[in-house]
Design an enzyme around this catalytic site. Structure first.
Site, mmCIF file in Angstrom:
data_model
loop_
_atom_site.group_PDB
_atom_site.id
_atom_site.type_symbol
_atom_site.label_atom_id
_atom_site.label_comp_id
_atom_site.label_asym_id
_atom_site.label_seq_id
_atom_site.Cartn_x
_atom_site.Cartn_y
_atom_site.Cartn_z
ATOM 1 N N ARG A 17 11.612 13.605 48.592
ATOM 2 C CA ARG A 17 12.265 13.566 49.906
ATOM 3 C C ARG A 17 11.222 13.555 51.032
ATOM 4 N NH1 ARG A 17 12.166 16.306 54.642
ATOM 5 N NH2 ARG A 17 11.976 18.259 53.502
ATOM 6 N N ASP A 18 10.511 14.657 51.193
ATOM 7 C CA ASP A 18 9.591 14.789 52.317
ATOM 8 C C ASP A 18 8.411 13.831 52.179
ATOM 9 O OD1 ASP A 18 8.535 15.804 54.623
ATOM 10 O OD2 ASP A 18 7.872 17.707 53.781
ATOM 11 N N HIS A 209 5.961 26.272 53.639
ATOM 12 C CA HIS A 209 5.881 24.811 53.564
ATOM 13 C C HIS A 209 4.692 24.375 54.420
ATOM 14 C CE1 HIS A 209 8.140 20.826 53.338
ATOM 15 N NE2 HIS A 209 7.231 20.569 54.259
ATOM 16 N N HIS A 211 1.375 21.974 55.446
ATOM 17 C CA HIS A 211 0.762 20.651 55.417
ATOM 18 C C HIS A 211 -0.747 20.839 55.473
ATOM 19 C CE1 HIS A 211 4.314 17.874 56.666
ATOM 20 N NE2 HIS A 211 4.701 18.831 55.860
ATOM 21 N N CYS A 242 1.280 12.273 57.470
ATOM 22 C CA CYS A 242 1.751 13.048 58.614
ATOM 23 C C CYS A 242 2.179 12.091 59.706
ATOM 24 C CB CYS A 242 0.623 13.955 59.132
ATOM 25 S SG CYS A 242 1.102 14.882 60.590
ATOM 26 N N ASN A 251 1.971 16.913 53.471
ATOM 27 C CA ASN A 251 2.315 18.034 52.591
ATOM 28 C C ASN A 251 1.152 18.409 51.671
ATOM 29 O OD1 ASN A 251 5.314 18.313 53.082
ATOM 30 N ND2 ASN A 251 5.179 16.138 52.559
HETATM 31 MG MG MG Z 1 6.616 18.579 54.870
#
Ligand code: MG
Length: 323
Positions: A17-18, A209, A211, A242, A251
């Site tokens: 997803r991300d 979470h 990055h 990003c 991530n």
């Molecule tokens: Mg993320």
């Protein structure tokens, strides 16, 4: 040394997803499904598979329902998805999802740009998602983006993060993932924000979470572990980049997290070699190298016929050449 670390950590994989939502090259549905199925075979216990956002916002995820219906669900693995509103929730439930995630930002400007609502409006709109999700038997997670810095406003008041976490818990989410959306957080700051949150909420209800945009993700995760956080979000290979810093890492990579935890004697259940296999295949799908440092080292060692593992915590120090 570290005063206390969790004996086991759940790595919450967000790559499908991300990661994929931020990739330029569209990935065919069948390849997404194969990717998620490969992740399911690595020992990961939580995988966020897609997002039921309006396809006009994120065309890369327009096939959310097909993906959710087609993946092979491995017992013991939780599959989740992002839902932006009631409509997204209905689509997710129709596609058989039983865990969903809502999201908002700790800074007004980012929230407005992301979902075109104020934070207060977003929270109010969660009433159309969280109670119906619970009524349908689904678990609900929440993301708080920009918890450690905003691309538009700069520093974010830790009190805003605490207030949102408390409010989200009151609304019944089972876990709140605090996101460093632009990868600006540093360890002392993370300890400050997290300590304040943990004055109000138990560590089990918080995930982190991070990055790795500026290389601080693992250091920040270590701070979280010391404070008792046992759920860490990451994306295979560091997939996704990003959106606010083209070309930069996004991530934190699942391989890098799994390697560090493994070496620290913290159980994840994840097979690093299988992660690397899956990551290598995804690199060819998205058409570029994965940023994961562990993956690069692993591929280099494999090319040279070597095999190295994390030293165990009790290992004798060795003399190494090179720095
Ligand atoms: Mg993320």
């Amino acid at each position: 040394m570290f005063s206390h670390l969790p004996p086991a950590v759940t790595i919450y994989e967000v790559g499908p997803r991300d990661g994929l939502q931020n990739e330029a090259r569209p990935v065919p549905t069948a390849d997404k499904v194969a990717f998620i199925d490969a992740l399911s075979a690595t020992g990961l216990r939580a995988i966020e598979v897609t997002s039921f956002v309006n396809p006009r916002w994120i065309p890369q995820l327009a096939d959310a329902a097909d993906v959710a219906r087609t993946i092979r669900r491995v017992p013991g693995v939780r599959y989740s998805c992002l839902v932006p509103n009631r409509q997204g929730l209905e689509r997710a439930l129709d596609a058989g999802m039983d865990e969903v995630a809502v999201f908002l930002s700790a800074s007004e400007t980012h929230n407005k740009r992301n979902v075109n609502k104020t934070i207060a409006e977003t929270l109010a709109a969660f009433e159309d998602v969280i109670p119906p999700a619970h009524a349908a038997g689904a678990r609900v997670r929440a993301y708080v983006s920009t918890a450690f810095g905003c691309p538009f406003e700069g520093p974010v008041d830790p009190r805003a993060v605490v207030d949102l976490a408390v409010e989200l818990q009151r609304r019944g989410v089972y876990q709140i993932s605090l996101g460093d959306t632009i990868g600006v957080g540093t360890p002392v700051q993370v300890r400050d924000v997290l300590s304040r949150v943990l004055e109000k909420l138990p560590a089990e209800q918080i995930a982190l979470h991070f990055h790795d945009t500026r290389g601080t993700a693992l250091a920040n995760i270590l701070v979280g572990l010391e404070l008792g956080i046992a759920t860490i979000d990451s994306a295979l290979g560091g997939l996704g980049g990003c959106p606010y810093a083209p070309g930069a890492s996004g991530n934190v990579s699942t391989e890098d997290v799994a390697y560090m935890l493994d070496g620290m004697g913290i159980a994840t259940g994840v097979d690093l070699d299988k992660l690397c296999e899956a990551s290598t295949r995804v690199a060819s799908l998205v058409g570029h190298e994965m940023p994961s440092k562990y993956l690069k080292a692993h591929l280099g060692e494999r090319a040279r016929g070597e095999r190295r593992r994390a030293p165990t915590p009790s290992a004798e120090p060795t003399t190494k050449t090179g720095t």
